[in-house]
Every structure is written in structure tokens, then in C-alpha cells.
Design a protein around this motif. Sequence first.
Motif, PDB file in Angstrom:
ATOM      1  N   ALA A  32       0.794  -1.223   0.000  1.00 63.93           N
ATOM      2  CA  ALA A  32       0.000   0.000   0.000  1.00 63.93           C
ATOM      3  C   ALA A  32       0.828   1.275   0.000  1.00 63.93           C
ATOM      4  N   ALA A  33       0.249   2.299  -0.647  1.00 63.68           N
ATOM      5  CA  ALA A  33       0.776   3.658  -0.590  1.00 63.68           C
ATOM      6  C   ALA A  33      -0.392   4.626  -0.775  1.00 63.68           C
ATOM      7  N   ASN A  34      -0.145   5.895  -0.445  1.00 60.44           N
ATOM      8  CA  ASN A  34      -1.135   6.951  -0.644  1.00 60.44           C
ATOM      9  C   ASN A  34      -1.573   6.983  -2.120  1.00 60.44           C
ATOM     10  N   ALA A  35      -2.838   6.662  -2.365  1.00 61.97           N
ATOM     11  CA  ALA A  35      -3.324   6.549  -3.748  1.00 61.97           C
ATOM     12  C   ALA A  35      -3.354   7.895  -4.461  1.00 61.97           C
ATOM     13  N   LEU A  36      -3.324   8.989  -3.705  1.00 62.35           N
ATOM     14  CA  LEU A  36      -3.449  10.304  -4.328  1.00 62.35           C
ATOM     15  C   LEU A  36      -2.080  10.966  -4.517  1.00 62.35           C
ATOM     16  N   ASP A  37      -1.021  10.263  -4.146  1.00 62.73           N
ATOM     17  CA  ASP A  37       0.344  10.784  -4.245  1.00 62.73           C
ATOM     18  C   ASP A  37       1.094   9.996  -5.322  1.00 62.73           C
ATOM     19  N   GLU A  38       1.237  10.618  -6.479  1.00 60.82           N
ATOM     20  CA  GLU A  38       1.803   9.920  -7.627  1.00 60.82           C
ATOM     21  C   GLU A  38       3.201   9.370  -7.344  1.00 60.82           C
ATOM     22  N   LYS A  39       3.987  10.133  -6.570  1.00 59.50           N
ATOM     23  CA  LYS A  39       5.352   9.684  -6.271  1.00 59.50           C
ATOM     24  C   LYS A  39       5.346   8.406  -5.426  1.00 59.50           C
ATOM     25  N   ALA A  40       4.450   8.366  -4.455  1.00 62.32           N
ATOM     26  CA  ALA A  40       4.339   7.179  -3.595  1.00 62.32           C
ATOM     27  C   ALA A  40       3.865   5.979  -4.414  1.00 62.32           C
ATOM     28  N   VAL A  41       2.918   6.228  -5.310  1.00 63.85           N
ATOM     29  CA  VAL A  41       2.369   5.147  -6.133  1.00 63.85           C
ATOM     30  C   VAL A  41       3.449   4.574  -7.068  1.00 63.85           C
ATOM     31  N   LEU A  42       4.308   5.471  -7.548  1.00 64.72           N
ATOM     32  CA  LEU A  42       5.397   5.037  -8.429  1.00 64.72           C
ATOM     33  C   LEU A  42       6.290   4.011  -7.717  1.00 64.72           C
ATOM     34  N   GLU A  43       6.469   4.188  -6.414  1.00 69.32           N
ATOM     35  CA  GLU A  43       7.291   3.256  -5.628  1.00 69.32           C
ATOM     36  C   GLU A  43       6.678   1.853  -5.606  1.00 69.32           C
ATOM     37  N   ILE A  44       5.349   1.776  -5.641  1.00 72.60           N
ATOM     38  CA  ILE A  44       4.687   0.463  -5.689  1.00 72.60           C
ATOM     39  C   ILE A  44       5.090  -0.265  -6.973  1.00 72.60           C
ATOM     40  N   PHE A  45       4.984   0.435  -8.091  1.00 77.56           N
ATOM     41  CA  PHE A  45       5.317  -0.187  -9.380  1.00 77.56           C
ATOM     42  C   PHE A  45       6.769  -0.664  -9.389  1.00 77.56           C
ATOM     43  N   LYS A  46       7.656   0.185  -8.816  1.00 80.22           N
ATOM     44  CA  LYS A  46       9.085  -0.174  -8.782  1.00 80.22           C
ATOM     45  C   LYS A  46       9.313  -1.408  -7.922  1.00 80.22           C
ATOM     46  N   ALA A  47       8.729  -1.414  -6.723  1.00 78.53           N
ATOM     47  CA  ALA A  47       8.972  -2.506  -5.772  1.00 78.53           C
ATOM     48  C   ALA A  47       8.494  -3.840  -6.339  1.00 78.53           C
ATOM     49  N   LYS A  48       7.385  -3.810  -7.078  1.00 74.75           N
ATOM     50  CA  LYS A  48       6.819  -5.052  -7.627  1.00 74.75           C
ATOM     51  C   LYS A  48       7.393  -5.409  -8.987  1.00 74.75           C
ATOM     52  N   ASN A  49       8.136  -4.454  -9.564  1.00 73.19           N
ATOM     53  CA  ASN A  49       8.580  -4.619 -10.948  1.00 73.19           C
ATOM     54  C   ASN A  49       7.364  -4.797 -11.853  1.00 73.19           C
ATOM     55  N   ARG A  50       6.380  -3.955 -11.606  1.00 72.15           N
ATOM     56  CA  ARG A  50       5.087  -4.090 -12.284  1.00 72.15           C
ATOM     57  C   ARG A  50       5.013  -3.134 -13.467  1.00 72.15           C
ATOM     58  N   PRO A  51       4.556  -3.620 -14.616  1.00 77.80           N
ATOM     59  CA  PRO A  51       4.433  -2.719 -15.767  1.00 77.80           C
ATOM     60  C   PRO A  51       3.370  -1.642 -15.513  1.00 77.80           C
TER      61      PRO A  51
END
Length: 316
Positions: A32-51
Motif C-alpha cells: 500500500a501507498a497513498n493513492a493520491l500521491d503519484e510519487k508514492a504510487v510510483l514506488e509500488i510499481f518499482k517494488a513489484k517490478n510491475r508494468p
Amino acid sequence: MAEIGKDIDRARQLLMEGRLVAIPTETVYGLAANALDEKAVLEIFKAKNRPHFDPLIVHISGIAQAKTLVESFPDKARALANRFWPGPLTILLPKKELVPDLVTSGLNTVGLRCPDHALTLQLLQTLPFPLAAPSANPFGYVSPTTPQHVNEQLGDKVAYILDGGECRVGIESTIIGFESMEPIVYRLGGLALESLEPFTGPLHVQLHSSSNPHAPGQLQSHYAPRKKIVLGTHDQLAAQDHPDAGAIVFRNPLPGIPPRRQVVLSAGGNLEEAAQHLFAGLRTLDKADISLILAELVPETGLGRAINDRLRRAAH
Ligand code: TXA
Ligand code: MG
């Protein structure tokens, strides 16, 4: 390795700082990350290696918060939310501009879900924003159903793992959307079609268009262990001659394979229990000293549909 605990204040603090926290839900653990914070959300994609073309589900504390994120909440969707939230149902609705495009992969709908887990509900109620959270596993791998599963694979990428014990449902939420007001199921999951249909009428299920880049949860190969998987009925698998195989079976072990290399999902033949144990079973076998996994298909009813769907994708 990440810190694991039940400290909601600590989880809240880290999320307020834009950090990643793994959260328990009734289905699987989320990253999880703050859904309204684009920078935080970007970290989710990075951590999961998600397209970036794979949209995230946004977790909310209830209908009131959901309304702040969507342009409209049609009556049919509202009836489902009233009946099944908190619970394993994700509803796709037209998003407001404040939901970052990164969260929805540029789609004009956002997937919303109110999870049925006391710790995470409490957390959501104390946060001033909703939580974007995909399953807390590397992209394409089996979803985690315990804090230890998260720690093993993403322990160095999350600030904190909120410990809510073993997930009760064990497979991801059912995803429903609407096309010209008609409901369509896009992912079979923890809420059975039989439970939904009294409220929706007969449901159209649209699972894999492998060409659909918008919903990789629909990709034919997903939820996959690294070991090769062979699917079949109990009889078909019993007829296989693989001296160094392991097995994941519904009720009864396969003859000819040592019990320690077999995972029985539910000796009593209960599909809810089988769903709860499915992903942990696949992880155990993936780590075991075996060359392939024989996997028994379960009855195609209730949660059995979602179990078979995950097994087929794992085997693809
Ligand atoms: O049970 C669950 O749903 C878990 C827990 C953590 O809530 N979450 C989960 O998220 O399974 P994830 O990211 O592993 O799967 C979400 C899937 C995506 O792969 C995508 O197929 C679909 O949800 N999805 C999300 N938003 C969508 C949208 N706007 N349109 C179509 N599909 C969407
Ligand atoms: Mg996932």
C-alpha cells in the motif's frame, strides 16, 4: 527484512510520509501507498517490478470515501457496495480527476474496494487518503497470504508489514465493472458468482482477452510459481508417473507420492478452506525439492471457479 508488527500508528505515519506499507486484507496482503500521491504510487510499481499498464486497486474505508473518488456511483453499483463491502469485491467506476492516471494506467475507471479486515479498516479510517494496493508480491508471482510471504520477497522494499495474521479468504477479490450499465465480471475471486447473481442477474464473465493490456490480472500466465505445473483431475494425475513430483490436491493425496510432498487443500472437501490454503500450498511446493507440481482441478462451482482460474494461470 522489514519490520513486522501490529502498530497502526506506525503504519499510518509511514504512509503519511509517502512510504510503502504492506497491509493485511481478507483476500491477500496488499502493498500500500497513498493513492493520491503519484510519487508514492510510483514506488509500488518499482517494488513489484510491475508494468505501468497494469492498474491498481484503491482501498477505501467505505461508500462515503468511495464517493469522493468517482464521477458517478450508479444504483446497481451502489447496491453491490451496500451488500458486499467490506468484502472481497472490487467495483470499477468512472474516476474523478484527483485519482492519478498512474493508478488507473490511464483508464477512466478506478477499481475500488473496502477490505474486510479489522486492522486495515481501522488504518483506512484514520488516514486522510485512500490506499492504492496491489497484491504484495513481485509481478506475476503468487499472491502473499501471510506477513512472512511478504517479507520473503519484498522485505527489503517495504518500510513496515502490518501483521494481520493469515488471510481468511486467500484469493484476490472478484472484479466487477459495467458496460452500458450491464455488469461484467473481469476477474473471478473471493466472492462467488452465486453470491453476486441474486443482486445482478445472470453475469457475463469476460476473463482473458490475452490481447487486453489494460488488465494483466487477466493475462493467461499470472499467479505463477517458478516450477512447472501439470493440471488434471485426481484420476488423471494419479495415472502420471513422475517419481520426483509434488502435488497440490483437493481432498485426497495422490498414490505413489510421499505425503510430505503433497498439500491437501481441504480434506473435508470445502472450497472456502481450499481457497484459503491455495497460495501458501503453491509457495511450499515451489520451495520443495521436487521437479514439478501436479495440481488437481477442483469442482467448478462457488470459489472453485476462482481456484481453477488461478491454477490454470499458474500452469500456463
Ligand atoms: O483482493 C485483491 O483485490 C487484492 C487486495 C490487496 O485487495 N489486490 C489485488 O491487486 O489483487 P492486484 O493489483 O494484484 O490486481 C488488481 C487487478 C489488476 O491486475 C487489473 O487487472 C485489475 O485489478 N484492475 C484494477 N483497476 C482496474 C481498472 N480500472 N480496470 C480494469 N481492471 C482493473
Ligand atoms: Mg496481483
